[in-house]
Design a protein around this motif. Structure first.
Motif, PDB file in Angstrom:
ATOM      1  N   LEU A 240      13.290   3.029 -11.461  1.00 20.98           N
ATOM      2  CA  LEU A 240      13.435   2.020 -10.398  1.00 20.98           C
ATOM      3  C   LEU A 240      12.583   0.992 -10.380  1.00 20.98           C
ATOM      4  N   MET A 241      11.293   1.135 -10.647  1.00 21.85           N
ATOM      5  CA  MET A 241      10.297   0.131 -10.262  1.00 21.85           C
ATOM      6  C   MET A 241       9.809  -0.765 -11.585  1.00 21.85           C
ATOM      7  N   ALA A 242      10.410  -0.355 -12.655  1.00 19.70           N
ATOM      8  CA  ALA A 242       9.972  -1.208 -13.953  1.00 19.70           C
ATOM      9  C   ALA A 242      11.164  -1.727 -14.697  1.00 19.70           C
TER      10      ALA A 242
ATOM     11  N   ALA B 130      17.467   1.493  -0.841  1.00 16.61           N
ATOM     12  CA  ALA B 130      17.633   2.243   0.544  1.00 16.61           C
ATOM     13  C   ALA B 130      16.750   3.329   0.464  1.00 16.61           C
ATOM     14  N   GLN B 131      16.596   4.186  -0.715  1.00 20.25           N
ATOM     15  CA  GLN B 131      15.707   5.166  -0.577  1.00 20.25           C
ATOM     16  C   GLN B 131      14.138   5.024  -0.282  1.00 20.25           C
ATOM     17  N   SER B 132      13.941   3.618  -0.826  1.00 23.12           N
ATOM     18  CA  SER B 132      12.447   3.336  -0.355  1.00 23.12           C
ATOM     19  C   SER B 132      12.230   3.245   1.149  1.00 23.12           C
ATOM     20  N   VAL B 133      13.185   2.589   1.802  1.00 22.82           N
ATOM     21  CA  VAL B 133      12.894   2.309   2.977  1.00 22.82           C
ATOM     22  C   VAL B 133      12.765   3.662   3.762  1.00 22.82           C
ATOM     23  N   LEU B 134      13.494   4.627   3.298  1.00 25.37           N
ATOM     24  CA  LEU B 134      13.436   6.081   4.057  1.00 25.37           C
ATOM     25  C   LEU B 134      12.208   6.691   3.750  1.00 25.37           C
ATOM     26  N   PHE B 135      11.968   6.470   2.350  1.00 26.72           N
ATOM     27  CA  PHE B 135      10.602   7.151   1.619  1.00 26.72           C
ATOM     28  C   PHE B 135       9.485   6.788   2.617  1.00 26.72           C
ATOM     29  N   ILE B 136       9.328   5.185   2.696  1.00 25.04           N
ATOM     30  CA  ILE B 136       8.315   4.838   3.596  1.00 25.04           C
ATOM     31  C   ILE B 136       8.243   5.268   4.911  1.00 25.04           C
TER      32      ILE B 136
ATOM     33  N   SER C 144       0.984   5.067 -14.377  1.00 26.44           N
ATOM     34  CA  SER C 144       0.718   5.604 -13.161  1.00 26.44           C
ATOM     35  C   SER C 144       1.324   6.642 -12.314  1.00 26.44           C
ATOM     36  N   PHE C 145       2.706   6.440 -12.487  1.00 25.52           N
ATOM     37  CA  PHE C 145       3.585   7.567 -12.254  1.00 25.52           C
ATOM     38  C   PHE C 145       3.417   9.002 -12.697  1.00 25.52           C
ATOM     39  N   ILE C 146       2.752   9.141 -14.033  1.00 30.31           N
ATOM     40  CA  ILE C 146       2.378  10.180 -14.646  1.00 30.31           C
ATOM     41  C   ILE C 146       1.237  10.854 -13.735  1.00 30.31           C
TER      42      ILE C 146
ATOM     43  N   ASP D 278      12.579   8.891 -12.433  1.00 35.43           N
ATOM     44  CA  ASP D 278      13.566   7.983 -11.560  1.00 35.43           C
ATOM     45  C   ASP D 278      12.525   7.004 -10.943  1.00 35.43           C
ATOM     46  N   CYS D 279      11.143   7.032 -10.723  1.00 33.42           N
ATOM     47  CA  CYS D 279      10.561   6.102 -10.233  1.00 33.42           C
ATOM     48  C   CYS D 279      10.281   5.161 -11.124  1.00 33.42           C
ATOM     49  N   VAL D 280       9.798   5.341 -12.139  1.00 33.03           N
ATOM     50  CA  VAL D 280       9.889   4.499 -13.433  1.00 33.03           C
ATOM     51  C   VAL D 280      10.867   3.698 -13.648  1.00 33.03           C
TER      52      VAL D 280
ATOM     53  N   PRO E 190       0.803  -1.105   0.033  1.00 35.14           N
ATOM     54  CA  PRO E 190       0.008   0.184  -0.071  1.00 35.14           C
ATOM     55  C   PRO E 190       0.872   1.388  -0.040  1.00 35.14           C
ATOM     56  N   SER E 191       2.263   1.146  -0.262  1.00 36.42           N
ATOM     57  CA  SER E 191       2.897   2.358   0.099  1.00 36.42           C
ATOM     58  C   SER E 191       3.698   3.112  -1.141  1.00 36.42           C
ATOM     59  N   GLY E 192       2.663   3.023  -2.245  1.00 44.27           N
ATOM     60  CA  GLY E 192       2.788   3.817  -3.459  1.00 44.27           C
ATOM     61  C   GLY E 192       3.992   3.396  -4.627  1.00 44.27           C
ATOM     62  N   GLN E 193       3.990   2.014  -4.641  1.00 45.85           N
ATOM     63  CA  GLN E 193       4.986   1.606  -5.662  1.00 45.85           C
ATOM     64  C   GLN E 193       3.859   0.888  -6.641  1.00 45.85           C
ATOM     65  N   SER E 194       2.853   0.339  -6.313  1.00 47.21           N
ATOM     66  CA  SER E 194       1.979  -0.302  -7.277  1.00 47.21           C
ATOM     67  C   SER E 194       0.494   0.479  -6.562  1.00 47.21           C
TER      68      SER E 194
ATOM     69  N   PRO F  22      11.608  14.414 -13.895  1.00 47.85           N
ATOM     70  CA  PRO F  22      12.763  13.842 -13.448  1.00 47.85           C
ATOM     71  C   PRO F  22      12.457  12.765 -12.098  1.00 47.85           C
ATOM     72  N   LYS F  23      11.457  13.213 -11.301  1.00 41.68           N
ATOM     73  CA  LYS F  23      10.969  12.394 -10.312  1.00 41.68           C
ATOM     74  C   LYS F  23      10.287  11.167 -10.740  1.00 41.68           C
ATOM     75  N   VAL F  24       9.234  11.591 -11.892  1.00 38.80           N
ATOM     76  CA  VAL F  24       8.469  10.405 -12.435  1.00 38.80           C
ATOM     77  C   VAL F  24       9.540   9.577 -12.914  1.00 38.80           C
TER      78      VAL F  24
ATOM     79  N   VAL G 276      17.308   7.158  -7.522  1.00 40.51           N
ATOM     80  CA  VAL G 276      17.028   7.656  -6.346  1.00 40.51           C
ATOM     81  C   VAL G 276      16.192   8.770  -6.650  1.00 40.51           C
ATOM     82  N   PRO G 277      14.680   8.391  -6.559  1.00 42.20           N
ATOM     83  CA  PRO G 277      13.808   9.324  -6.763  1.00 42.20           C
ATOM     84  C   PRO G 277      13.655  10.686  -5.663  1.00 42.20           C
ATOM     85  N   ILE G 278      13.778  11.818  -5.869  1.00 37.14           N
ATOM     86  CA  ILE G 278      13.439  12.746  -4.958  1.00 37.14           C
ATOM     87  C   ILE G 278      12.347  13.713  -4.800  1.00 37.14           C
TER      88      ILE G 278
HETATM   89  N1  LIG Z   1       9.649   3.665  -2.898  1.00 39.26           N
HETATM   90  C1  LIG Z   1       9.065   4.804  -3.294  1.00 39.26           C
HETATM   91  N2  LIG Z   1       7.736   5.014  -3.746  1.00 39.26           N
HETATM   92  C2  LIG Z   1       7.167   6.069  -4.127  1.00 39.26           C
HETATM   93  N3  LIG Z   1       5.919   6.219  -4.486  1.00 39.26           N
HETATM   94  C3  LIG Z   1       5.923   7.608  -4.882  1.00 39.26           C
HETATM   95  O1  LIG Z   1       4.836   8.126  -5.299  1.00 39.26           O
HETATM   96  N4  LIG Z   1       7.290   8.119  -4.924  1.00 39.26           N
HETATM   97  C4  LIG Z   1       8.020   7.152  -4.241  1.00 39.26           C
HETATM   98  C5  LIG Z   1       9.314   7.149  -4.252  1.00 39.26           C
HETATM   99  O2  LIG Z   1      10.144   8.005  -4.263  1.00 39.26           O
HETATM  100  N5  LIG Z   1      10.004   5.833  -3.464  1.00 39.26           N
END
Ligand SMILES: Nc1nc2[nH]c(O)nc2c(=O)[nH]1
Length: 312
Positions: free
Chosen positions: A239-241, A299-305, A125-127, A235-237, A23-27, A231-233, A248-250
């Protein structure tokens, strides 16, 4: 009465926490029904239940495919989707050795791994994710599947649909109006125009997945040519696809963490502004890539969550 039998995917909870990742914003397509997580992968309804040492899974084929002879290897689909060949505990140890802050956060957030998702679904999804919450993106993705996707089957009273392909989203310019009615706002023309461009590329015999294996820089450059992809979209794509594990998305969550924890080392000046200039974005992203290494995006994903949950 549901008689579909369960199979086991051997992976312990410390290597994968479904309740944290899904549920944390990847899918944006997993739904929790009681203790089950349900979604559609490869035109199958997939049902998961987490146990301490393994994941139980079962699947329901699409009604259109039920008569086809070659069955889908669901275990393989899940191993691929969950990137199970990548050992998370080893990565966590390495990140902890490189970064004291990561080491303090990690014990609270075990089992966070990057999903290996369908490139088109992830891109689209990220658009939709720009300036948006997970709840609203989930609603938009539900709507787009229901309106433009193909019916798979019904489970537990809920009808499941595939994610629409690019050709389904660029059949006519009336798609833009429909997407606006579905809550896409200013993102509607981006989705339509990106679908058109990707579909034209597919008609030339390409597919997005062929970019897997290309360098991070090449995939990112390709994605950033598409409407609605910054850049953010990208970077997410990546990483995740696209297997670009160092991406590293910011976003605002990461920007907050960077200002609190990494600004001095990264030589970033604190700022109250929520928007990042291109050069600050690139400086932060490449500093964190240098700090965390080849799997920096994990690592980014752990801090993001951790930040997401703090603000929930
Ligand atoms: N792990 C991450 N998930 C995300 N979802 C979203 O919208 N941004 C991010 C992200 O930066 N990292």
């Amino acid at each position: 009465m549901n008689r579909i039998t369960w199979s086991q995917l051997k992976i312990p909870i410390k290597e994968i926490s479904l309740d944290i990742i899904l549920p944390s914003g990847q899918s944006f397509r997993w739904r929790k029904h009681g203790d089950e997580w349900v979604s559609v992968l490869n035109e199958l309804i997939v049902i998961l239940r987490q146990e301490e040492d393994h994941i139980l899974y079962r699947s329901i084929p699409s009604q259109a495919r039920a008569t086809l002879t070659t069955p889908i290897d669901v275990e393989h689909v899940l191993q691929d989707y969950f990137n199970t060949s990548i050992k998370l505990s080893k990565l966590y140890r390495e990140f902890g050795a490189r970064d004291r802050y990561f080491k303090t956060i990690a014990p609270l957030f075990s089992g966070i791994r990057i999903l290996r998702q369908d490139p088109w679904e992830t891109l689209c999804s990220f658009i939709c994710s720009t300036n948006n919450s997970i709840k609203r993106i989930t609603q938009m993705i539900d709507n787009i599947c229901l309106t433009f996707g193909t019916y798979v089957a019904t489970y537990d009273g809920v009808a499941y649909y595939t994610f629409p392909r690019p050709e389904d989203l660029c059949a006519s310019s009336s798609v833009v109006q429909k997407l606006r009615e579905l809550g896409f706002g200013y993102r509607a023309p981006y989705v339509y125009k990106t679908a058109l461009q990707v579909h034209e590329w597919e008609l030339l015999g390409h597919e997005l997945s062929e970019l897997r294996g290309s360098s991070y820089e090449k995939v990112r450059e390709f994605l950033m040519e598409l409407p609605g992809v910054g850049p953010k979209v990208a970077d997410c794509v990546c990483l995740m696809a696209f297997d670009c594990h160092s991406s590293v998305p910011i976003d605002t969550h990461m920007w907050n963490i960077v200002q609190r924890r990494y600004a001095k080392d990264a030589k970033i000046r604190p700022s109250k502004s929520k928007t990042l200039s291109k050069s600050t974005y690139d400086d932060i992203s490449s500093h964190l890539r240098g700090l965390w290494g080849d799997y920096a995006g994990w690592a980014q994903s752990v801090l993001f969550i951790s930040e997401l949950r703090k603000n929930a």
